[in-house]
Design a protein around this motif. Structure first.
Motif, PDB file in Angstrom:
ATOM      1  N   ASP A  35      28.766  80.631  44.391  1.00  0.00           N
ATOM      2  CA  ASP A  35      27.928  80.719  45.585  1.00  0.00           C
ATOM      3  C   ASP A  35      28.679  81.058  46.875  1.00  0.00           C
ATOM      4  OD1 ASP A  35      25.697  80.043  44.027  1.00  0.00           O
ATOM      5  OD2 ASP A  35      26.134  77.913  44.250  1.00  0.00           O
ATOM      6  N   VAL A  36      29.936  81.409  46.770  1.00  0.00           N
ATOM      7  CA  VAL A  36      30.724  81.758  47.958  1.00  0.00           C
ATOM      8  C   VAL A  36      30.870  83.274  48.006  1.00  0.00           C
ATOM      9  CG1 VAL A  36      32.962  81.501  49.108  1.00  0.00           C
ATOM     10  CG2 VAL A  36      31.949  79.559  47.893  1.00  0.00           C
ATOM     11  N   PHE A  49      32.147  87.082  48.459  1.00  0.00           N
ATOM     12  CA  PHE A  49      33.363  87.731  47.990  1.00  0.00           C
ATOM     13  C   PHE A  49      34.471  87.697  49.042  1.00  0.00           C
ATOM     14  CE2 PHE A  49      30.130  90.584  45.729  1.00  0.00           C
ATOM     15  CZ  PHE A  49      30.084  89.769  44.615  1.00  0.00           C
ATOM     16  N   PHE A  50      34.132  88.052  50.270  1.00  0.00           N
ATOM     17  CA  PHE A  50      35.143  88.105  51.314  1.00  0.00           C
ATOM     18  C   PHE A  50      35.560  86.715  51.763  1.00  0.00           C
ATOM     19  CE2 PHE A  50      32.917  92.235  51.655  1.00  0.00           C
ATOM     20  CZ  PHE A  50      33.973  93.034  51.232  1.00  0.00           C
ATOM     21  N   ASP A  51      34.639  85.746  51.683  1.00  0.00           N
ATOM     22  CA  ASP A  51      34.997  84.364  51.994  1.00  0.00           C
ATOM     23  C   ASP A  51      35.960  83.794  50.955  1.00  0.00           C
ATOM     24  OD1 ASP A  51      33.415  84.332  54.286  1.00  0.00           O
ATOM     25  OD2 ASP A  51      31.653  83.636  53.188  1.00  0.00           O
ATOM     26  N   LEU A  52      35.900  84.330  49.736  1.00  0.00           N
ATOM     27  CA  LEU A  52      36.837  83.916  48.688  1.00  0.00           C
ATOM     28  C   LEU A  52      38.233  84.483  48.924  1.00  0.00           C
ATOM     29  CD1 LEU A  52      34.600  84.441  45.529  1.00  0.00           C
ATOM     30  CD2 LEU A  52      35.463  82.238  46.379  1.00  0.00           C
ATOM     31  N   GLY A  53      38.314  85.519  49.763  1.00  0.00           N
ATOM     32  CA  GLY A  53      39.595  86.124  50.070  1.00  0.00           C
ATOM     33  C   GLY A  53      39.789  87.520  49.514  1.00  0.00           C
ATOM     34  N   LEU A  54      38.744  88.105  48.951  1.00  0.00           N
ATOM     35  CA  LEU A  54      38.862  89.464  48.434  1.00  0.00           C
ATOM     36  C   LEU A  54      38.850  90.479  49.570  1.00  0.00           C
ATOM     37  CD1 LEU A  54      36.506  89.493  45.325  1.00  0.00           C
ATOM     38  CD2 LEU A  54      38.990  89.635  45.350  1.00  0.00           C
ATOM     39  N   THR A  55      39.581  91.537  49.382  1.00  0.00           N
ATOM     40  CA  THR A  55      39.541  92.670  50.303  1.00  0.00           C
ATOM     41  C   THR A  55      38.603  93.716  49.710  1.00  0.00           C
ATOM     42  OG1 THR A  55      41.358  93.798  49.188  1.00  0.00           O
ATOM     43  CG2 THR A  55      41.944  92.272  50.983  1.00  0.00           C
ATOM     44  N   THR A 109      27.693  87.406  46.338  1.00  0.00           N
ATOM     45  CA  THR A 109      28.374  86.298  45.667  1.00  0.00           C
ATOM     46  C   THR A 109      28.394  86.613  44.175  1.00  0.00           C
ATOM     47  OG1 THR A 109      26.412  84.954  45.176  1.00  0.00           O
ATOM     48  CG2 THR A 109      27.446  84.630  47.349  1.00  0.00           C
ATOM     49  N   ALA A 110      29.293  85.977  43.456  1.00  0.00           N
ATOM     50  CA  ALA A 110      29.361  86.202  42.016  1.00  0.00           C
ATOM     51  C   ALA A 110      28.050  85.794  41.349  1.00  0.00           C
ATOM     52  CB  ALA A 110      30.539  85.441  41.416  1.00  0.00           C
ATOM     53  N   GLY A 111      27.457  84.697  41.793  1.00  0.00           N
ATOM     54  CA  GLY A 111      26.192  84.248  41.226  1.00  0.00           C
ATOM     55  C   GLY A 111      25.073  85.256  41.417  1.00  0.00           C
ATOM     56  N   GLN A 112      24.993  85.824  42.612  1.00  0.00           N
ATOM     57  CA  GLN A 112      23.961  86.832  42.884  1.00  0.00           C
ATOM     58  C   GLN A 112      24.214  88.107  42.092  1.00  0.00           C
ATOM     59  OE1 GLN A 112      23.950  87.325  47.129  1.00  0.00           O
ATOM     60  NE2 GLN A 112      23.032  85.316  47.511  1.00  0.00           N
ATOM     61  N   LEU A 113      25.486  88.487  41.967  1.00  0.00           N
ATOM     62  CA  LEU A 113      25.820  89.678  41.199  1.00  0.00           C
ATOM     63  C   LEU A 113      25.482  89.475  39.720  1.00  0.00           C
ATOM     64  CD1 LEU A 113      27.004  92.522  41.076  1.00  0.00           C
ATOM     65  CD2 LEU A 113      29.274  91.460  40.794  1.00  0.00           C
TER      66      LEU A 113
END
Length: 91
Positions: free
Chosen positions: A39-40, A42-48, A77-81
């Motif tokens: 639920d976080v 992608f960019f908040d996780l630290g991905l560029t 988010t990974a969940g939404q994807l």
């Protein structure tokens, strides 16, 4: 991808979720002991943007289908994807 569509819904979803989580964990250099949140953002996780593009390409190869860039930004988010990929995999 055709084989994926032959699986029962719950097995297809589980497989897609496992693939997505595996790719994101790898892209983030996460260890098995680290918690990955679906639920976080992608960019908040630290991905560029570059790393997200690499995840996209890898998932496309593994799933055997294209994932639009718009889908990534529309499901950030990974969940939404995962939900998006599961919904589209039945067609």
């Amino acid at each position: 991808m055709g084989e994926l569509n032959l699986l029962p819904d719950h097995e297809r979803r589980e497989l897609i979720e496992d693939l997505v989580v595996e790719e994101f964990r790898s892209a983030l250099f996460m260890t098995d002991s680290e918690v990955f949140s679906l639920d976080v953002g992608f960019f908040d996780l630290g991905l560029t943007s570059l790393r997200l593009s690499e995840v996209k390409l890898s998932l496309e190869r593994k799933l055997g289908r294209e994932i639009s860039t718009a889908a990534l930004f529309g499901h950030p988010t990974a969940g939404q994807l995962i939900e998006h990929l599961c919904a589209r995999s039945v067609s």
